[in-house]
Motif scaffolding. Structure first.
Motif, PDB file in Angstrom:
ATOM      1  N   LEU A  41     -83.466  27.174 -42.727  1.00  0.00           N
ATOM      2  CA  LEU A  41     -84.825  27.254 -43.166  1.00  0.00           C
ATOM      3  C   LEU A  41     -85.100  25.580 -43.530  1.00  0.00           C
ATOM      4  O   LEU A  41     -86.381  25.155 -42.788  1.00  0.00           O
ATOM      5  N   ALA A  42     -84.536  24.616 -43.710  1.00  0.00           N
ATOM      6  CA  ALA A  42     -84.869  23.575 -43.651  1.00  0.00           C
ATOM      7  C   ALA A  42     -85.093  22.973 -42.438  1.00  0.00           C
ATOM      8  O   ALA A  42     -85.880  22.393 -41.967  1.00  0.00           O
ATOM      9  N   GLN A  43     -84.114  23.427 -41.625  1.00  0.00           N
ATOM     10  CA  GLN A  43     -83.821  22.847 -40.237  1.00  0.00           C
ATOM     11  C   GLN A  43     -85.590  23.797 -39.453  1.00  0.00           C
ATOM     12  O   GLN A  43     -86.027  22.525 -39.081  1.00  0.00           O
ATOM     13  N   LEU A  44     -85.554  24.350 -39.794  1.00  0.00           N
ATOM     14  CA  LEU A  44     -87.138  24.832 -39.485  1.00  0.00           C
ATOM     15  C   LEU A  44     -88.064  23.907 -40.132  1.00  0.00           C
ATOM     16  O   LEU A  44     -89.505  23.779 -39.640  1.00  0.00           O
ATOM     17  N   ALA A  45     -88.176  23.633 -41.432  1.00  0.00           N
ATOM     18  CA  ALA A  45     -89.752  22.876 -41.767  1.00  0.00           C
ATOM     19  C   ALA A  45     -89.681  21.419 -41.871  1.00  0.00           C
ATOM     20  O   ALA A  45     -90.466  20.356 -42.040  1.00  0.00           O
ATOM     21  N   SER A  46     -88.340  21.103 -40.929  1.00  0.00           N
ATOM     22  CA  SER A  46     -88.013  19.582 -40.414  1.00  0.00           C
ATOM     23  C   SER A  46     -88.070  19.098 -39.163  1.00  0.00           C
ATOM     24  O   SER A  46     -89.494  18.021 -38.998  1.00  0.00           O
ATOM     25  N   LYS A  47     -88.225  20.265 -37.881  1.00  0.00           N
ATOM     26  CA  LYS A  47     -88.692  19.953 -37.017  1.00  0.00           C
ATOM     27  C   LYS A  47     -89.627  21.361 -35.881  1.00  0.00           C
ATOM     28  O   LYS A  47     -88.944  21.795 -36.423  1.00  0.00           O
ATOM     29  N   PRO A  48     -89.952  21.015 -34.954  1.00  0.00           N
ATOM     30  CA  PRO A  48     -90.396  21.885 -34.011  1.00  0.00           C
ATOM     31  C   PRO A  48     -89.319  22.604 -33.312  1.00  0.00           C
ATOM     32  O   PRO A  48     -89.198  21.647 -32.871  1.00  0.00           O
ATOM     33  N   TYR A  49     -89.295  24.300 -33.629  1.00  0.00           N
ATOM     34  CA  TYR A  49     -88.338  24.952 -32.288  1.00  0.00           C
ATOM     35  C   TYR A  49     -89.330  26.003 -31.784  1.00  0.00           C
ATOM     36  O   TYR A  49     -90.272  26.061 -33.030  1.00  0.00           O
ATOM     37  N   SER A  50     -89.012  26.537 -31.246  1.00  0.00           N
ATOM     38  CA  SER A  50     -89.241  27.268 -30.003  1.00  0.00           C
ATOM     39  C   SER A  50     -88.847  28.839 -30.424  1.00  0.00           C
ATOM     40  O   SER A  50     -89.009  29.594 -29.864  1.00  0.00           O
ATOM     41  N   LEU A  51     -87.284  28.046 -30.604  1.00  0.00           N
ATOM     42  CA  LEU A  51     -86.750  30.023 -30.918  1.00  0.00           C
ATOM     43  C   LEU A  51     -85.641  29.618 -31.539  1.00  0.00           C
ATOM     44  O   LEU A  51     -84.936  28.948 -31.762  1.00  0.00           O
ATOM     45  N   VAL A  52     -84.942  31.075 -32.412  1.00  0.00           N
ATOM     46  CA  VAL A  52     -83.939  30.899 -33.503  1.00  0.00           C
ATOM     47  C   VAL A  52     -83.331  32.025 -33.461  1.00  0.00           C
ATOM     48  O   VAL A  52     -83.308  33.231 -32.851  1.00  0.00           O
ATOM     49  N   LEU A  53     -82.239  31.748 -32.646  1.00  0.00           N
ATOM     50  CA  LEU A  53     -80.831  32.306 -32.673  1.00  0.00           C
ATOM     51  C   LEU A  53     -80.256  33.256 -34.017  1.00  0.00           C
ATOM     52  O   LEU A  53     -79.867  32.153 -34.189  1.00  0.00           O
ATOM     53  N   ILE A  54     -79.948  34.313 -35.104  1.00  0.00           N
ATOM     54  CA  ILE A  54     -80.027  34.495 -35.306  1.00  0.00           C
ATOM     55  C   ILE A  54     -78.358  35.853 -35.503  1.00  0.00           C
ATOM     56  O   ILE A  54     -78.642  36.719 -35.636  1.00  0.00           O
ATOM     57  N   ASN A  55     -77.125  34.909 -35.775  1.00  0.00           N
ATOM     58  CA  ASN A  55     -76.350  35.968 -35.000  1.00  0.00           C
ATOM     59  C   ASN A  55     -75.458  36.839 -37.078  1.00  0.00           C
ATOM     60  O   ASN A  55     -75.707  36.033 -38.062  1.00  0.00           O
ATOM     61  N   MET A  56     -75.887  37.941 -36.881  1.00  0.00           N
ATOM     62  CA  MET A  56     -75.753  38.609 -38.940  1.00  0.00           C
ATOM     63  C   MET A  56     -74.638  39.127 -38.510  1.00  0.00           C
ATOM     64  O   MET A  56     -74.475  40.674 -39.712  1.00  0.00           O
ATOM     65  N   VAL A  57     -74.435  39.431 -37.308  1.00  0.00           N
ATOM     66  CA  VAL A  57     -72.635  40.773 -37.377  1.00  0.00           C
ATOM     67  C   VAL A  57     -71.575  40.146 -38.592  1.00  0.00           C
ATOM     68  O   VAL A  57     -70.619  39.439 -39.412  1.00  0.00           O
ATOM     69  N   GLY A  58     -71.601  41.626 -39.499  1.00  0.00           N
ATOM     70  CA  GLY A  58     -71.398  41.837 -40.279  1.00  0.00           C
ATOM     71  C   GLY A  58     -72.152  41.091 -41.668  1.00  0.00           C
ATOM     72  O   GLY A  58     -71.417  41.061 -42.708  1.00  0.00           O
ATOM     73  N   MET A  59     -73.185  40.253 -41.295  1.00  0.00           N
ATOM     74  CA  MET A  59     -74.177  40.107 -43.086  1.00  0.00           C
ATOM     75  C   MET A  59     -75.028  40.293 -42.780  1.00  0.00           C
ATOM     76  O   MET A  59     -76.123  40.476 -42.506  1.00  0.00           O
ATOM     77  N   PRO A  60     -75.076  41.689 -42.711  1.00  0.00           N
ATOM     78  CA  PRO A  60     -76.617  42.456 -41.695  1.00  0.00           C
ATOM     79  C   PRO A  60     -77.728  42.067 -43.305  1.00  0.00           C
ATOM     80  O   PRO A  60     -78.851  41.915 -42.704  1.00  0.00           O
ATOM     81  N   ASP A  61     -77.472  42.298 -44.088  1.00  0.00           N
ATOM     82  CA  ASP A  61     -78.800  41.875 -45.536  1.00  0.00           C
ATOM     83  C   ASP A  61     -78.998  40.639 -44.826  1.00  0.00           C
ATOM     84  O   ASP A  61     -80.291  40.113 -45.194  1.00  0.00           O
ATOM     85  N   GLU A  62     -77.971  40.097 -45.069  1.00  0.00           N
ATOM     86  CA  GLU A  62     -78.933  38.398 -44.653  1.00  0.00           C
ATOM     87  C   GLU A  62     -79.804  38.070 -43.979  1.00  0.00           C
ATOM     88  O   GLU A  62     -80.046  36.754 -44.233  1.00  0.00           O
ATOM     89  N   GLY A  63     -78.958  38.766 -42.858  1.00  0.00           N
ATOM     90  CA  GLY A  63     -79.615  38.056 -41.502  1.00  0.00           C
ATOM     91  C   GLY A  63     -81.358  38.976 -41.918  1.00  0.00           C
ATOM     92  O   GLY A  63     -82.196  38.272 -41.110  1.00  0.00           O
TER      93      GLY A  63
END
Length: 249
Positions: A41-63
């Motif tokens: 979230l800090a990264q997204l707030a600091s600069k513009p991105y066009s895509l976020v890839l999230i690996n949440m294998v084993g951590m579904p609630d956090e993802g």
């Protein structure tokens, strides 16, 4: 090149598959990596991105929690990597309007195909944005549409009208309706119905709330009207839908 942020919540992204891709040919560049939600979230707030890839294998609630926090601020495309055996998890991910959900272990061809599709959508959105710039005020169109969507998300349990939102944003209602349809390829009322029904489906799948409680949560005070709209949208009644989901879980 579209800048991408990779969020590896379990710190075990399939590096071989990722390294095998020709990112420049796909139109993306990996700008940064994050290993936790707060860092992402800090990264997204600091600069513009066009895509976020999230690996949440084993951590579904956090993802899913991260998806929720991102969606509270942005409509940025999200590509999720999750447990492919968990059907319910994939359906919950769709609630947050992710661009795609890929099962682990990653397949290079599937990842490439997903990235190409996302790039085409980004290209299309970029062209539409450029075409909508006849004056200095036009670049704000997309941010206005985002504000409309954010309002809908936050006030989904209440009575919502485009005229009401237009007054809040100080826009002509007809003009705002035209802009919304242009950018979203659907009318505002169609979008509102979609959001109400998708949240109702999500609540039926993931909670023990009574149907009348769910109807209230998505803005319906008259049960008959909710039942009619839900069956028209899904093809089955709310109770039948819940039974179907419990069987497939």
């Amino acid at each position: 090149m579209y800048k991408m942020l990779i969020v590896d919540l379990n710190r075990h992204t399939d590096s071989k598959t990722m390294a095998a891709l020709d990112w420049s040919e796909l139109g993306f560049t990996i700008e940064n990596n994050a290993g936790a939600a707060d860092g992402a979230l800090a990264q997204l707030a600091s600069k513009p991105y066009s895509l976020v890839l999230i690996n949440m294998v084993g951590m579904p609630d956090e993802g899913l929690a991260l998806c929720s926090r991102i969606r509270a601020e942005s409509r940025i495309p999200i590509l999720l990597i999750g447990d492919g055996t968990n059907f319910q998890l994939a359906r919950k991910a769709m609630y947050y309007q992710v661009s795609d959900y890929l099962p682990a272990p990653l397949c290079a061809d599937e990842l490439s195909a997903s990235l190409r599709l996302i790039k085409r959508k980004l290209d299309s959105a970029g062209r539409a944005d450029r075409e909508m710039r006849p004056s200095e005020s036009a670049p704000s169109d997309l941010s206005v549409i985002d504000k409309v969507k954010e309002y809908v998300t936050e006030a989904l349990s209440q009575t919502i009208t485009l005229k009401q939102i237009s007054n809040i944003l100080h826009f002509n209602c007809s003009y705002l309706g035209q802009k919304f349809k242009y950018h979203e390829n659907m009318t505002f009322n169609e979008y509102l119905l979609q959001q109400r029904m998708e949240k109702a489906k999500f609540l039926l799948e993931s909670t023990d709330l009574k149907v009348y409680e769910i109807a209230s949560e998505v803005g319906y005070s008259e049960m008959d009207w909710f039942y009619k709209k839900f069956k028209s949208y899904t093809g089955v009644s709310a109770n039948e839908y819940r039974k179907m989901m419990s069987i497939t879980a």
